[in-house]
Structures are given as structure tokens and as C-alpha cells.
Design a protein around this motif. Structure first.
Motif, PDB file in Angstrom:
ATOM      1  N   ARG A  71       0.841  -1.186   0.000  1.00 34.31           N
ATOM      2  CA  ARG A  71       0.000   0.000   0.000  1.00 34.31           C
ATOM      3  C   ARG A  71       0.881   1.243   0.000  1.00 34.31           C
ATOM      4  N   GLY A  72       0.317   2.330  -0.543  1.00 35.29           N
ATOM      5  CA  GLY A  72       1.053   3.574  -0.636  1.00 35.29           C
ATOM      6  C   GLY A  72       1.157   4.269   0.707  1.00 35.29           C
ATOM      7  N   GLY A  73       1.804   5.423   0.687  1.00 36.43           N
ATOM      8  CA  GLY A  73       1.998   6.182   1.917  1.00 36.43           C
ATOM      9  C   GLY A  73       0.882   7.171   2.147  1.00 36.43           C
ATOM     10  N   TRP A  74       1.233   8.382   2.529  1.00 36.06           N
ATOM     11  CA  TRP A  74       0.235   9.391   2.858  1.00 36.06           C
ATOM     12  C   TRP A  74      -0.655   9.685   1.647  1.00 36.06           C
ATOM     13  N   GLY A  75      -1.948   9.621   1.863  1.00 35.02           N
ATOM     14  CA  GLY A  75      -2.885   9.972   0.808  1.00 35.02           C
ATOM     15  C   GLY A  75      -3.116   8.893  -0.231  1.00 35.02           C
ATOM     16  N   ILE A  76      -2.431   7.763  -0.134  1.00 29.19           N
ATOM     17  CA  ILE A  76      -2.592   6.664  -1.087  1.00 29.19           C
ATOM     18  C   ILE A  76      -3.017   5.430  -0.312  1.00 29.19           C
ATOM     19  N   ALA A  77      -4.298   5.150  -0.325  1.00 26.55           N
ATOM     20  CA  ALA A  77      -4.833   4.076   0.529  1.00 26.55           C
ATOM     21  C   ALA A  77      -4.721   2.702  -0.104  1.00 26.55           C
ATOM     22  N   GLY A  78      -4.509   2.629  -1.427  1.00 23.95           N
ATOM     23  CA  GLY A  78      -4.540   1.345  -2.103  1.00 23.95           C
ATOM     24  C   GLY A  78      -3.188   0.894  -2.609  1.00 23.95           C
ATOM     25  N   THR A  79      -3.213  -0.241  -3.279  1.00 23.88           N
ATOM     26  CA  THR A  79      -2.019  -0.816  -3.879  1.00 23.88           C
ATOM     27  C   THR A  79      -1.796  -0.196  -5.259  1.00 23.88           C
ATOM     28  N   PRO A  80      -0.645  -0.488  -5.889  1.00 23.07           N
ATOM     29  CA  PRO A  80      -0.423   0.024  -7.255  1.00 23.07           C
ATOM     30  C   PRO A  80      -1.532  -0.368  -8.233  1.00 23.07           C
ATOM     31  N   LEU A  81      -2.104  -1.557  -8.060  1.00 21.43           N
ATOM     32  CA  LEU A  81      -3.172  -1.997  -8.953  1.00 21.43           C
ATOM     33  C   LEU A  81      -4.406  -1.111  -8.805  1.00 21.43           C
ATOM     34  N   LEU A  82      -4.792  -0.824  -7.590  1.00 25.18           N
ATOM     35  CA  LEU A  82      -5.961   0.031  -7.358  1.00 25.18           C
ATOM     36  C   LEU A  82      -5.719   1.449  -7.868  1.00 25.18           C
ATOM     37  N   THR A  83      -4.504   1.953  -7.669  1.00 26.61           N
ATOM     38  CA  THR A  83      -4.175   3.286  -8.162  1.00 26.61           C
ATOM     39  C   THR A  83      -4.220   3.332  -9.682  1.00 26.61           C
ATOM     40  N   THR A  84      -3.700   2.283 -10.319  1.00 25.36           N
ATOM     41  CA  THR A  84      -3.705   2.204 -11.786  1.00 25.36           C
ATOM     42  C   THR A  84      -5.119   2.236 -12.331  1.00 25.36           C
ATOM     43  N   LEU A  85      -6.022   1.486 -11.693  1.00 20.06           N
ATOM     44  CA  LEU A  85      -7.410   1.429 -12.154  1.00 20.06           C
ATOM     45  C   LEU A  85      -8.111   2.771 -11.988  1.00 20.06           C
ATOM     46  N   SER A  86      -7.848   3.438 -10.900  1.00 21.23           N
ATOM     47  CA  SER A  86      -8.502   4.724 -10.653  1.00 21.23           C
ATOM     48  C   SER A  86      -8.047   5.789 -11.646  1.00 21.23           C
ATOM     49  N   LYS A  87      -6.842   5.614 -12.208  1.00 19.82           N
ATOM     50  CA  LYS A  87      -6.305   6.586 -13.169  1.00 19.82           C
ATOM     51  C   LYS A  87      -6.550   6.173 -14.617  1.00 19.82           C
ATOM     52  N   GLY A  88      -6.949   4.915 -14.837  1.00 21.71           N
ATOM     53  CA  GLY A  88      -7.273   4.472 -16.181  1.00 21.71           C
ATOM     54  C   GLY A  88      -6.085   4.161 -17.058  1.00 21.71           C
TER      55      GLY A  88
END
Length: 271
Positions: free
Chosen positions: A14-31
Motif C-alpha cells: 500500500r502507498g503512503g500518505w494519501g494513497i490508501a490502495g495498492t499500485p493496482l488500485l491506483t492504476t485502475l482509478s487513473k485508467g
């Protein structure tokens, strides 16, 4: 080699401050589809959750990313999402009317009678917010029919007796269709798929569309269902029971019977 080892260690962190998810979740949220494919190629966890218990498949469905949904389903993700989430991928697709995504979820075994843990307050009664209810209320006919084809319960869109017992006066999908003026076509589909026409309380208002649906329901109450329709419902109930409702087209029987079981209307050529 060293970079690959570091990648494997960090790919599910999981990410640090302000990043609650894993790289996979972040990738999906950004498209970013290419990043998604790279993460899947390196065996990232496809069912990881964020702080709201939202899985990657739920995020992809919410964003209406069909390509992402297909990639995640192909990687073996759970099409139902996480049970701790108050919603589900099927509920989201049904509410948004995204029939292509809904079809893929159901083809991969998503629960067609899934329901959120939150109950909707509607028309002064508590009702289950199953996908069939949402597809009807939001006017998504294709999704509504697709859910029924994959075995959605046409009465309460819920087979959980314990949950229904918590609702003081559970309302059927038929009754909600009448209350919301969903139209004759919705009522006809429910009747065709075996809804109990004696369950709804009939409240006739000034809406012409609603009155037409009520008249149809009253006619059905006065006429027994055809034997062919009863046979079709019996076969479909058995297939649903053995988890084969999605495999009707693979049955060893004439095409005409397969079409009949799938409610496909074949035009008759008059010679």
C-alpha cells in the motif's frame, strides 16, 4: 534480477500518505490499461481491497472500463467483489445500465441475486436493493432481461430467507415495478420468468402505463400458465440449482429448444 526482486516485494504494498490502495488500485482509478497489464503479468493480487473494501473489479466496473474488467476476470478475480463492501460490481453495473460489463460479470459466475447490506427507503417501506430492483427502477431493460436470463429470482431478487425475515413487509419486484410505473414490458418479463402474480398488492393510480401493467397482472391471475411455460421454468430452475444456467447453449438438444429455454423468439417463415 535485483530490480525484479524489488518489484515483487513492492507490487502489492500500500502507498503512503494519501494513497490508501495498492499500485493496482491506483492504476485502475487513473485508467492506465498498459500499467494494469504489466501488473497482472507480474502476478499482482487481483482481489486486494482499499480502506472501503473496494476491490479492483469494483473500481473497474464503477469506472465503466470494460477492457479492465475483462483483464481482471481473465486473471481470476472474484466477480462479486469483497463481501465487506456495501455494494458489488453487479449492483453497480445494473444501476448504471452497463449491459456489456454486466454480461461479462454474470458469464464469470457473479451472483445474480446479490444485494447490498444497505436497505433502500422507498415508498415508505424497506426493500432489498437487489440488481433486478435497480435495473427496473432506473429503466435499464437490457440489464433487467439479462439478470433474469442468468437466474435472478423474479419475486424478491433474493434467495436469502434470513435476510427477508428481517424485512417487515418485503416488496416483490413486481410490486416495485407497479409502484414506479416501469411499464408493461417489465411486468411481462417477470411473469414469463415465473414471478408469483398473486404476491403483489395492487394499488391502481392515475398512471395509464401503470394501469396497463395492472390489467396484464389481473389477466394472468385469471388464467393458468401454459404447460410449455411451466416446463421451461422447471428446466431453468433445475439448471440454476446445479449452477448450469449460463450453459444452456451447450446442452445437447435441438436449437429450437435451446432458443425456447433462452426466451429467444425465432421468426416463423410462412410458406
Amino acid at each position: 534480477m535485483r530490480c525484479q526482486e524489488i518489484c515483487k516485494k513492492l507490487i502489492n504494498c500500500r502507498g503512503g500518505w494519501g494513497i490508501a490502495g495498492t499500485p493496482l488500485l491506483t492504476t485502475l482509478s487513473k485508467g492506465h490499461l498498459s500499467c494494469l497489464q504489466a501488473l497482472l503479468a507480474h502476478s499482482t493480487l487481483v482481489d486486494c481491497v482499499d480502506v472501503q473494501a473496494q476491490t479492483p473489479i469494483f473500481t473497474a466496473v464503477r469506472g465503466k472500463y470494460l477492457d479492465y474488467v475483462l483483464a481482471l476476470l481473465g486473471a481470476g478475480t472474484n466477480p462479486n467483489g469483497n463481501s465487506s463492501n456495501s455494494c458489488s460490481p453487479v449492483l453497480t453495473a445494473a444501476r448504471e445500465g452497463d449491459v456489456d460489463i454486466l454480461r461479462e460479470l454474470l458469464k464469470h459466475g457473479a451472483e445474480v441475486n446479490s444485494h447490498s447490506k444497505v436497505l433502500l427507503w422507498n415508498s415508505c417501506v424497506w426493500v432489498s436493493s437487489g440488481p433486478l430492483y435497480l435495473a427496473a427502477v432506473y429503466g435499464h431493460m437490457e440489464c433487467f432481461r439479462l439478470l433474469l436470463l442468468y437466474g435472478a429470482d423474479p419475486d424478491y431478487n433474493c434467495t436469502d430467507a434470513k435476510m427477508l425475515s428481517f424485512i417487515r413487509q418485503p416488496k416483490t419486484v413486481l410490486e416495485m415495478c407497479l409502484r414506479h410505473g416501469c411499464g408493461v414490458e417489465y411486468v411481462q418479463l417477470l411473469i414469463d420468468f415465473g414471478a408469483n402474480v398473486y404476491l403483489p398488492t395492487l394499488i391502481i393510480e392515475k398512471s395509464t402505463k401503470q394501469n396497463e401493467a395492472v390489467e396484464l397482472l389481473l389477466r394472468e391471475r385469471g388464467n393458468p400458465k401454459a404447460l410449455t411455460s411451466q416446463c421451461r421454468l422447471a428446466v431453468r430452475r433445475h439448471l440454476k440449482k446445479i449452477n448450469k444456467i449460463h450453459s444452456i447453449d451447450q446442452l445437447e438438444m435441438p436449437t429450437s429448444l435451446i432458443n425456447f429455454l433462452q426466451y429467444d423468439i425465432i421468426p416463423v417463415t410462412v410458406l
